[in-house]
Write an enzyme that holds these catalytic residues in place. Structure first.
Site, short mmCIF file in Angstrom:
data_model
loop_
_atom_site.label_atom_id
_atom_site.label_comp_id
_atom_site.label_asym_id
_atom_site.label_seq_id
_atom_site.Cartn_x
_atom_site.Cartn_y
_atom_site.Cartn_z
N PRO A 1 11.25 2.77 -4.01
CA PRO A 1 11.09 1.55 -3.20
C PRO A 1 9.69 0.96 -3.35
CG PRO A 1 12.00 3.36 -1.89
CD PRO A 1 11.52 3.95 -3.17
N GLY A 2 9.61 -0.36 -3.18
CA GLY A 2 8.32 -1.04 -3.11
C GLY A 2 7.68 -1.34 -4.44
N ILE A 3 8.45 -1.35 -5.55
CA ILE A 3 7.83 -1.62 -6.85
C ILE A 3 8.26 -2.96 -7.44
CG2 ILE A 3 7.55 0.82 -7.41
CD1 ILE A 3 10.01 0.63 -9.15
N GLY A 4 9.06 -3.75 -6.70
CA GLY A 4 9.36 -5.11 -7.13
C GLY A 4 10.69 -5.30 -7.82
N LYS A 5 11.71 -4.48 -7.51
CA LYS A 5 13.02 -4.63 -8.17
C LYS A 5 13.69 -5.93 -7.74
CE LYS A 5 14.64 -0.75 -6.56
NZ LYS A 5 13.47 -0.27 -5.80
N THR A 6 13.69 -6.20 -6.45
CA THR A 6 14.36 -7.41 -5.95
C THR A 6 13.66 -8.67 -6.44
OG1 THR A 6 15.07 -6.20 -3.98
CG2 THR A 6 15.13 -8.61 -3.88
N LYS B 1 6.77 12.07 -12.68
CA LYS B 1 6.06 13.29 -12.30
C LYS B 1 4.59 13.23 -12.73
CE LYS B 1 10.21 16.16 -12.44
NZ LYS B 1 10.93 17.25 -13.15
N SER C 1 14.40 21.89 -11.97
CA SER C 1 13.11 21.72 -12.64
C SER C 1 12.02 22.56 -12.01
CB SER C 1 12.70 20.23 -12.61
OG SER C 1 12.50 19.79 -11.29
N GLY D 1 14.47 2.51 -9.60
CA GLY D 1 13.11 2.97 -9.34
C GLY D 1 12.87 3.17 -7.87
#
Length: 888
Positions: free
Chosen positions: A411-416, A827, A784, A409
């Protein structure tokens, strides 16, 4: 210093629990109870410098029984002085410090009149309770003749007991008093000399010793020392100056002796340290001599320690045999030989690795794990459900070889932090390995020991640091590994992530197999395209889309704002950011998929508030010329059940040296004007799409990037030429081919769509076409943009504007079929963030709509298209006026 004052016949009484204020001493108290606050307001605050109160020691009934005999003996030493105590029940007379104590409170029969040198009023947040900071100076002793109540506090009928000036002059001529004075002065001067050497202070104390009468100095000196409550009462009851001076001399001498004992202990410790340093130097010299002789016993001791560490490491039998061979070879080598240090470091690594040591997993509670995930992360329902399923399998079969989860996903969405939550739920240690920019295979597998400066790989080194063989290992940014002449780290990870191979992982430096099957691997990536297919096949991809505006708002209120305030030393009492202001920050200053920029903007608001709080001062003082306090000689604080805090102010401090640095900060509420002042003019607005599509030849597309979905404008214009097509905007080969296909389709159907007269065979006769993708500094590619390009060209040739509230995505064939595309959820979220109300999607992408949050689908109209004519029907206001002429 306190001068002779005329006492009134009745004084308001402030009780000091297990504490005594002596004449000439200063004390700072904080009044929070109802009774003490009312006393300060009525007796001191309203009267300012004229207010006097009485300070009376009190003792609990539980403590008085064991100490009555001590007090009776101490007071009885004076001729004919009484030592009776007034007993008052708290139920009907006075509740000390506003608390409802059922036991009887014993009030002492003597107290000290005091006056306020400094007053400061404050209000506690959020309770609104009024508190006072009061600095009191003890003036003179008095006897309590009668104790009564006045509202919430007590008053007492008093009688002064201090000697008159004539009586004091007569006492000063007594030979015994003169002898005691000399003895007290000698002891005090000796104490001051010791303090000057230790603390570099005492100049003002010498002045006091030379100028003040000795009977006053006795109280002042004793007030600065640590002593028991009984000793304080004994000094308070000492009316006779000779008795008072004798007790003060004894206390000062005792304090002096304690300082000398402490100095003696310190000198002894320093001497032992010096001895240890000397022994260390001699041992170093002895070691150097032995090295010259080739007889180094210390190395043999070190090797024995290494061998003991290896024995306790719990190595498998085959590895233990290998380690013994290395150890025997090392023992035959001299420390000066090449390779000695590298072999020794290698054996120490074998002893440090956790071959069998594992952290005990706590009993897995799925409900607690779900609550932890919900607390740490807002939204991400599908992702958290997959993690709960993963944990459920681990609970039913702890030794199961689960899949390697790969969170993909923007950056900055909480993966780590999701990987960290998995480790917390399992009760395992957490280890993070960043693979961003890694191009050397040795970072994974390690260097061979034949190289200079060789070292193990990041996995083996990390396991050595965490000390267990079953941690949760996060392979961060796995899509950003590269390859060059030093090897391919992504290929080296194939062995690490394959459960059939990692049970015998071979690090080049270790050169023996190490079992990684107990390690739980979690990976993160921004996109899957750069990951090699064999490595991607070993992982289960879990896609994390961006957040909606509503989700960002909840994340900001629940997580970001408390964290930002804590990092900047603030609280909600100093800075308040309303929800509508946070929503403005999200809509006008951030259009990212994650929340990092949102947190940065909130941090900017917190920094501005921190400046205001640091500059704000508010205090109320009785004295108008109060200065900062000097460093205290002795700091004595007393906190009794958090109702009253006391601090003894050092001797020699007068009312011109008391600080009034008590501040009360008012909360700062963020409004729209403050947003623009701190964050600047808004970066985004809802009118951008309408302004960009105000002329024919412009359409709005949706694209996918590694940072989430984005809105992409496509601009087309005609010019004089020979039918050539110009493309700009750092475009890749795929998108260039899409432009060629789009132009061919429009030219082929120009007559059917009434873009040219039937007799015209060439739509581009005498003119050329230029298509531009704005933000030319950003590279663009992907399959696309076909429908967006066709819409822009049709708008150009027909001179009709595309609807500003409509965006589209999809690829098309040469015959006009609309093909499905990827990244539909990202999108649509991007269109929602941008304020787009209508989105045109390929009909075959309808299955992907189940991934889009319901709140987004309710605010965005989804239009499905099977052929290019359907796209044109939805893209123009009122529908496509040319479709009725089409023969397709």
């Amino acid at each position: 210093m306190a001068e002779a004052v005329e006492l009134p016949g009745r004084l308001a009484i402030l009780p000091f629990r297990n504490k005594v204020l002596l004449p000439g001493a200063f004390i700072r108290i904080r009044c929070t109870s109802h009774s003490s606050v009312k006393l300060v307001e009525q007796e001191l605050w309203q009267r300012e410098e004229k207010g006097l109160i009485g300070i009376l020691p009190v003792r609990d009934a539980a403590e008085i029984t064991s100490m009555d005999s001590v007090l009776s003996q101490g007071v009885g030493s004076e001729s004919g002085e009484r030592s009776s105590k007034v007993q008052v029940s708290t139920s009907d007379a006075h509740k000390v410090d506003g608390k409802n104590h059922p036991e009887v409170i014993h009030w002492h029969n003597r107290g000290v009149a005091a006056r306020a040198l400094h007053l400061s009023r404050g209000v506690e947040k959020p309770s609104g309770r009024v508190t006072y900071i009061v600095v009191l100076e003890g003036l003179c002793r008095f006897n309590v003749d009668e104790l009564s109540t006045r509202g919430p506090y007590c008053t007492a009928k008093i009688s002064p007991i201090e000697m008159t000036k004539a009586e004091m002059e007569q006492v000063e001529q007594d030979l015994d008093f003169v002898t005691l004075s000399r003895q007290f002065k000698a002891t005090a001067m000796e104490l001051i000399s010791v303090l000057e050497q230790k603390q570099k202070t005492g100049g003002r104390i010498k002045v006091l010793l030379e100028t003040l009468p000795f009977h006053k100095l006795a109280d002042i000196f004793v007030a600065s020392f640590e002593m028991s409550f009984e000793e304080q009462l004994s000094m308070l009851d000492s009316i006779d100056p000779k008795v008072r001076l004798s007790k003060a001399t004894e206390l000062v001498d005792r304090h002096l002796q304690s300082i000398r004992v402490a100095e003696k202990i310190t000198q002894k410790v320093e001497g032992q340290l010096s001895k240890s340093q000397k022994e260390f130097l001699l041992r170093q010299q002895m070691r150097a001599i032995k090295e010259e002789l080739g007889d180094n016993d210390d190395d043999e001791d070190d090797l024995a320690a290494v061998e003991r560490k290896m024995q306790s490491a719990g190595m498998p039998s085959n590895i233990w045999k290998h380690a013994q061979r290395e150890l025997r070879r090392l023992k035959k080598m001299q420390p000066q030989q090449p390779g000695y240090n590298s072999s020794r470091v290698y054996l120490e690594l074998l002893g440090d690795l956790p071959w069998q040591k594992a952290s005990e997993e706590q009993e897995l509670d799925l409900k607690a794990a779900k609550d932890r995930l919900d607390y740490d992360h807002y939204g991400l329902v599908k992702v958290k459900q997959r993690i709960i399923e993963y944990l459920a399998v681990r609970k039913l079969k702890p030794d199961a070889r689960g899949p390697v989860l790969c969170f993909v996903g923007p950056p900055g969405i909480g993966k780590t932090s999701l990987a960290s939550s998995i480790a917390d739920s399992l009760g395992r240690k957490f280890m993070r390995i960043s693979l961003g920019g890694v191009k050397d295979e040795a970072d994974i597998r390690g260097h061979r020991r034949t190289y200079i400066g060789s070292m193990p790989g990041r996995l083996i080194d990390g396991l050595k640091r965490v000390g267990v063989c079953n941690p949760v290992v996060l392979l961060d940014e796995i899509d950003k590994t590269g390859s060059d002449v030093r090897g391919d780290p992504a290929s080296a990870l194939l062995e690490v992530l394959d459960p059939e191979q990692n049970k015998s992982f071979n690090d080049h430096y270790l050169n023996v197999p190490f079992d990684l099957s107990k390690v739980i691997f979690v990976a993160t990536a921004n996109c899957v395209q750069p990951i090699p297919p064999p490595l991607l096949d070993r992982m289960e991809v879990i896609e994390l889309p961006g957040y909606t505006v509503e989700e960002k708002l909840r994340i900001a209120m629940q997580h970001l704002i408390p964290r930002v305030l804590d990092k900047h030393g603030l609280s909600s009492a100093f800075l308040q950011i309303p929800e509508d202001m946070v929503k403005l920050v999200i809509q006008r200053y951030t259009r990212e998929a994650g929340v990092r920029n949102l947190e940065r903007n909130l941090a900017a608001l917190a920094r501005a508030a921190a400046v205001g709080v640091a500059e704000q001062e508010q205090a109320v003082s009785v004295s108008k010329d109060v200065h900062k306090l000097a460093s205290p000689l002795l700091d004595n604080r007393l906190v009794e059940e958090a109702e009253m805090e006391m601090e003894v102010i050092p001797m020699g401090v007068n009312n011109h040296e008391i600080s009034n640095a008590f501040r009360i900060a008012s909360p700062l509420v963020v409004d729209e004007a403050m947003l623009e002042k701190i964050l600047g003019p808004p970066m985004f607005d809802d009118q951008e799409a309408a302004d960009r599509v105000a002329t024919p030849g412009v359409s709005v597309g949706l694209v996918w990037t590694t940072f989430g979905g984005e809105v992409q404008f496509v601009e087309a214009t005609a010019m004089a030429g020979n039918g050539e097509l110009h493309l700009t905007g750092q475009l890749g080969d795929v998108i260039k081919e899409s432009a060629q296909i789009a132009l061919t389709w429009v030219r082929a159907r120009a007559a059917d769509l009434k873009l040219a007269a039937a007799e015209e065979t060439n739509l581009l006769q005498g003119r050329g076409i230029h298509i531009h993708f704005p933000a030319g500094a950003v590279p663009k590619d992907g399959p696309s943009a076909g429908v967006t390009l066709v819409t822009a060209l049709v708008s150009l040739f027909s001179q009709k504007n595309v609807r500003a509230d409509t965006a589209m995505t999809g690829e098309m064939t040469l015959r006009g079929l609309v093909l499905p595309v990827g990244g539909v959820k990202e999108k649509i979220l991007a269109a929602h963030r941008y304020g787009i109300k209508r989105v045109i999607l390929p009909e075959r992408n309808v299955k992907n709509l189940v991934e889009v949050p319901a709140t987004v689908l309710s605010s965005v109209e989804i239009l499905l298209a099977k052929r290019m004519e359907d796209v044109l029907e939805h893209a123009f206001d009122g529908g496509s006026p040319w479709r009725q002429h089409s023969k397709l």
